[in-house]
Design an enzyme around this catalytic site. Structure first.
Site, PDB file in Angstrom:
ATOM      1  CD  GLU A 173      37.765  54.357  38.378  1.00 22.57           C
ATOM      2  OE1 GLU A 173      38.040  53.350  37.689  1.00 22.57           O
ATOM      3  OE2 GLU A 173      37.338  55.412  37.902  1.00 22.57           O
TER       4      GLU A 173
ATOM      5  CB  CYS B 291      43.987  49.311  37.801  1.00 17.25           C
ATOM      6  SG  CYS B 291      43.909  50.891  36.968  1.00 17.25           S
TER       7      CYS B 291
ATOM      8  CD  GLU C  94      44.757  43.846  40.309  1.00 17.07           C
ATOM      9  OE1 GLU C  94      44.168  43.814  41.405  1.00 17.07           O
ATOM     10  OE2 GLU C  94      44.799  44.864  39.597  1.00 17.07           O
TER      11      GLU C  94
ATOM     12  CE  LYS D 187      43.162  54.911  54.301  1.00 13.94           C
ATOM     13  NZ  LYS D 187      44.399  54.124  54.118  1.00 13.94           N
TER      14      LYS D 187
HETATM   15  P1  NDP Z   1      43.597  48.298  48.695  1.00 16.08           P
HETATM   16  O1  NDP Z   1      42.202  47.956  48.330  1.00 16.08           O
HETATM   17  O2  NDP Z   1      44.329  47.420  49.623  1.00 16.08           O
HETATM   18  O3  NDP Z   1      43.659  49.746  49.329  1.00 16.08           O
HETATM   19  C1  NDP Z   1      43.115  50.884  48.690  1.00 16.08           C
HETATM   20  C2  NDP Z   1      42.840  51.949  49.721  1.00 16.08           C
HETATM   21  O4  NDP Z   1      41.746  51.523  50.540  1.00 16.08           O
HETATM   22  C3  NDP Z   1      43.989  52.178  50.685  1.00 16.08           C
HETATM   23  O5  NDP Z   1      44.009  53.546  51.055  1.00 16.08           O
HETATM   24  C4  NDP Z   1      43.615  51.292  51.846  1.00 16.08           C
HETATM   25  O6  NDP Z   1      44.237  51.665  53.040  1.00 16.08           O
HETATM   26  C5  NDP Z   1      42.122  51.531  51.905  1.00 16.08           C
HETATM   27  N1  NDP Z   1      41.368  50.483  52.581  1.00 16.08           N
HETATM   28  C6  NDP Z   1      41.661  49.166  52.690  1.00 16.08           C
HETATM   29  N2  NDP Z   1      40.708  48.547  53.424  1.00 16.08           N
HETATM   30  C7  NDP Z   1      39.794  49.478  53.755  1.00 16.08           C
HETATM   31  C8  NDP Z   1      38.588  49.466  54.535  1.00 16.08           C
HETATM   32  N3  NDP Z   1      38.156  48.348  55.097  1.00 16.08           N
HETATM   33  N4  NDP Z   1      37.901  50.614  54.671  1.00 16.08           N
HETATM   34  C9  NDP Z   1      38.351  51.756  54.092  1.00 16.08           C
HETATM   35  N5  NDP Z   1      39.503  51.842  53.396  1.00 16.08           N
HETATM   36  C10 NDP Z   1      40.215  50.720  53.227  1.00 16.08           C
HETATM   37  O7  NDP Z   1      44.381  48.473  47.322  1.00 16.08           O
HETATM   38  P2  NDP Z   1      45.920  48.728  47.137  1.00 16.08           P
HETATM   39  O8  NDP Z   1      46.307  49.978  47.833  1.00 16.08           O
HETATM   40  O9  NDP Z   1      46.654  47.462  47.408  1.00 16.08           O
HETATM   41  O10 NDP Z   1      46.001  49.054  45.565  1.00 16.08           O
HETATM   42  C11 NDP Z   1      46.102  48.102  44.574  1.00 16.08           C
HETATM   43  C12 NDP Z   1      44.739  47.856  43.930  1.00 16.08           C
HETATM   44  O11 NDP Z   1      44.209  49.087  43.440  1.00 16.08           O
HETATM   45  C13 NDP Z   1      44.860  46.933  42.729  1.00 16.08           C
HETATM   46  O12 NDP Z   1      43.826  45.993  42.791  1.00 16.08           O
HETATM   47  C14 NDP Z   1      44.669  47.883  41.549  1.00 16.08           C
HETATM   48  O13 NDP Z   1      44.183  47.252  40.394  1.00 16.08           O
HETATM   49  C15 NDP Z   1      43.712  48.890  42.114  1.00 16.08           C
HETATM   50  N6  NDP Z   1      43.736  50.139  41.362  1.00 16.08           N
HETATM   51  C16 NDP Z   1      42.682  50.435  40.537  1.00 16.08           C
HETATM   52  C17 NDP Z   1      42.696  51.561  39.739  1.00 16.08           C
HETATM   53  C18 NDP Z   1      41.542  51.897  38.848  1.00 16.08           C
HETATM   54  O14 NDP Z   1      41.452  53.052  38.421  1.00 16.08           O
HETATM   55  N7  NDP Z   1      40.659  50.954  38.536  1.00 16.08           N
HETATM   56  C19 NDP Z   1      43.851  52.480  39.773  1.00 16.08           C
HETATM   57  C20 NDP Z   1      44.878  52.116  40.716  1.00 16.08           C
HETATM   58  C21 NDP Z   1      44.820  50.967  41.466  1.00 16.08           C
HETATM   59  P3  NDP Z   1      45.623  50.962  53.508  1.00 16.08           P
HETATM   60  O15 NDP Z   1      46.399  50.567  52.306  1.00 16.08           O
HETATM   61  O16 NDP Z   1      46.265  52.049  54.257  1.00 16.08           O
HETATM   62  O17 NDP Z   1      45.239  49.802  54.327  1.00 16.08           O
END
Ligand code: NDP
Length: 431
Positions: A251, A285, A383, A176
């Site tokens: 992550e 991140c 962040e 997803k």
């Molecule tokens: P989100 O947490 O908003 O979303 C991540 C994924 O989770 C998306 O596919 C999102 O769907 C999905 N999601 C959100 N809520 C739920 C839920 N309740 N149940 C299941 N899935 C859910 O993060 P972002 O996409 O905004 O990404 C940015 C973040 O990711 C930053 O904090 C960044 O630091 C982190 N990140 C960490 C990395 C690492 O390796 N540590 C690498 C890359 C990014 P949708 O967006 O469609 O709502």
């Protein structure tokens, strides 16, 4: 506008809801594609097909060496199609092609080759039992069907890191991606058709976190979840997974300190720090967004950093001259702008204001540098995930470590010094 379907069992499907989500090109702020808004029916279908691939298809019976050969094929197909995948991702999230394509041809796909070599090396071991006629032994087994949830900043890269170990272990999976940038993941499925994978091995459902991601995590046949995203999303996923006592790998985000000690090579530190946050428009991140500088260097460091980064070319990610592309989507652009104005209202000194790069079309913000930000301030603690650096002074190494560790995050850090002993000593103490 290009219309996509979701991918399950090697076929393309329209969403049960009959609804689609529009996807914008952040470089121009225009809709260019639409992706399915999958609901729990679609998720259930994809999970059942993954499960059937694992239990009834060839996948669950495939031996390790054969799995390894298949993973090598996946790597080869991605390398061959790296330009195509990179250009789709650029269009979908604004990331510079030079930050996608070369890595798809090298270190990102290397993880597929690395784990391919591991497929036939999951060795069990006998466990001595002090009981006659009894044999205990350990063997490694896949979970069966797993759920992989990715963020929008590096959809294919992050997915490869999840796919590689999950496939090597022998799992079938449902992916997803973020609804803000799902197209490159769907295109990846299209190019992987060439790798001749068992139907149902990798399935992709698209849609919103709560209505697509959550049903995936909540599905009883998904035995394990790997999640990359922010803390609120991670908390929601962990909470749903806990209802099933289901293992989750996370992550999450960061607010990584870059510590510049008094003896640092200023030129090297400025360039390293600038390239550790701005090229991805801060949407990484591990970006070093908390800049701790020894008080004796503060003024000269700030001057040089502004001088270097204010020359950076902000603009169209497809222009080879561009060094900093757009923010990946409109809601996030608004969130970054909002955090900059909040910090300004709180009275923090702006050394460089990236809002001068904003334009009528597209979501552009240039390098933004705030000086003398107290570590307790939201700007230093949360962040931003944008091209925004907070500079914080310190007087000695103990104070630098105290500030560096005074955060809820613990993802990455950098230490700039000419003294390697100091670097190792400090690195051991940064949490
Ligand atoms: P989100 O947490 O908003 O979303 C991540 C994924 O989770 C998306 O596919 C999102 O769907 C999905 N999601 C959100 N809520 C739920 C839920 N309740 N149940 C299941 N899935 C859910 O993060 P972002 O996409 O905004 O990404 C940015 C973040 O990711 C930053 O904090 C960044 O630091 C982190 N990140 C960490 C990395 C690492 O390796 N540590 C690498 C890359 C990014 P949708 O967006 O469609 O709502």
């Amino acid at each position: 506008m290009i219309s996509y379907q979701y991918y399950a069992n090697g076929n393309w499907h329209n969403p049960d809801s009959g609804h689609w989500i529009e996807s914008e090109n952040p470089a121009i702020g225009e809709v260019w594609a639409r992706i399915p808004d999958c609901n729990s029916e679609d998720v259930n279908r994809a999970v059942q097909l993954a499960k059937s691939c694992y239990y009834d298809g060839p996948w669950g019976k495939m031996n390790g060496a054969e799995r390894g050969r298949m993973m090598n094929r996946i790597g080869d197909v991605i390398v061959k199609n790296a330009e195509r995948l990179g250009s789709v991702e650029t269009r979908d999230n604004g990331k510079l092609p030079k930050n996608i394509t070369p890595s798809l041809k090298s270190w990102q796909t290397d993880s597929l080759y690395y784990y391919a070599g591991m497929c036939d090396k999951f060795e069990g071991s006998p466990i001595p039992a002090d009981v006659p006629d009894m044999m205990n032994y350990l063997r490694w087994e896949p979970f069966g069907t797993v759920g992989l949830i990715t963020a929008w900043n590096s959809p294919i890269g992050v997915l490869i890191w999840k796919l590689a170990p999950a496939l090597a272990a022998g799992n079938a999976m449902v992916v997803k991606p973020s609804e803000h940038a799902s197209v490159s993941t769907l295109e990846l499925m299209r190019v992987l058709e060439e790798a001749n994978l068992p139907a149902g091995l990798i399935n992709v459902v698209t849609g919103y976190g709560p209505t697509t991601g959550e049903p995936l995590v909540d599905h009883p046949d998904i035995r394990m979840v790997s999640f990359t995203g922010g803390i609120p999303g991670g908390r929601a996923v962990a909470s749903v997974a806990s209802r099933h006592v289901k293992p989750v790998v996370m992550e999450l985000g960061g607010k990584s300190p870059q510590i510049v000690l008094a003896d640092a090579d200023l030129e090297l530190a400025v360039k390293g720090i600038a390239s550790g946050i701005f090229p991805a428009t801060g949407q990484s991140c591990i970006s070093g967004s908390r800049l701790l500088v020894h008080r004796s260097l503060m003024q000269s460091f700030a001057y040089r950093l502004v001088e270097v980064v204010s020359k950076a070319m902000v603009g169209d990610p497809t222009d080879p001259e561009t060094q900093i592309g757009p923010i990946a989507n409109k809601p996030h652009y608004e969130s970054v702008l909002n955090k900059i104005s909040e910090a300004e209202k709180a009275g923090h000194r702006l050394h460089l204001d990236g809002r001068t790069a904003c334009r009528d079309k597209g979501y552009y913000i240039g390098p933004t540098i705030f000086a003398d930000v107290p570590n307790s301030d939201p700007l230093a603690q949360t962040e931003v995930f944008g091209p925004v650096v907070s500079m914080l002074p310190f007087d000695d190494e103990d104070e630098a470590l105290r500030i560096a560790n005074d955060t809820i995050y613990g993802l990455a850090a950098g230490i700039w010094t000419r003294d390697v002993n100091k670097a190792i000593h400090m690195a051991e103490r940064v949490e």
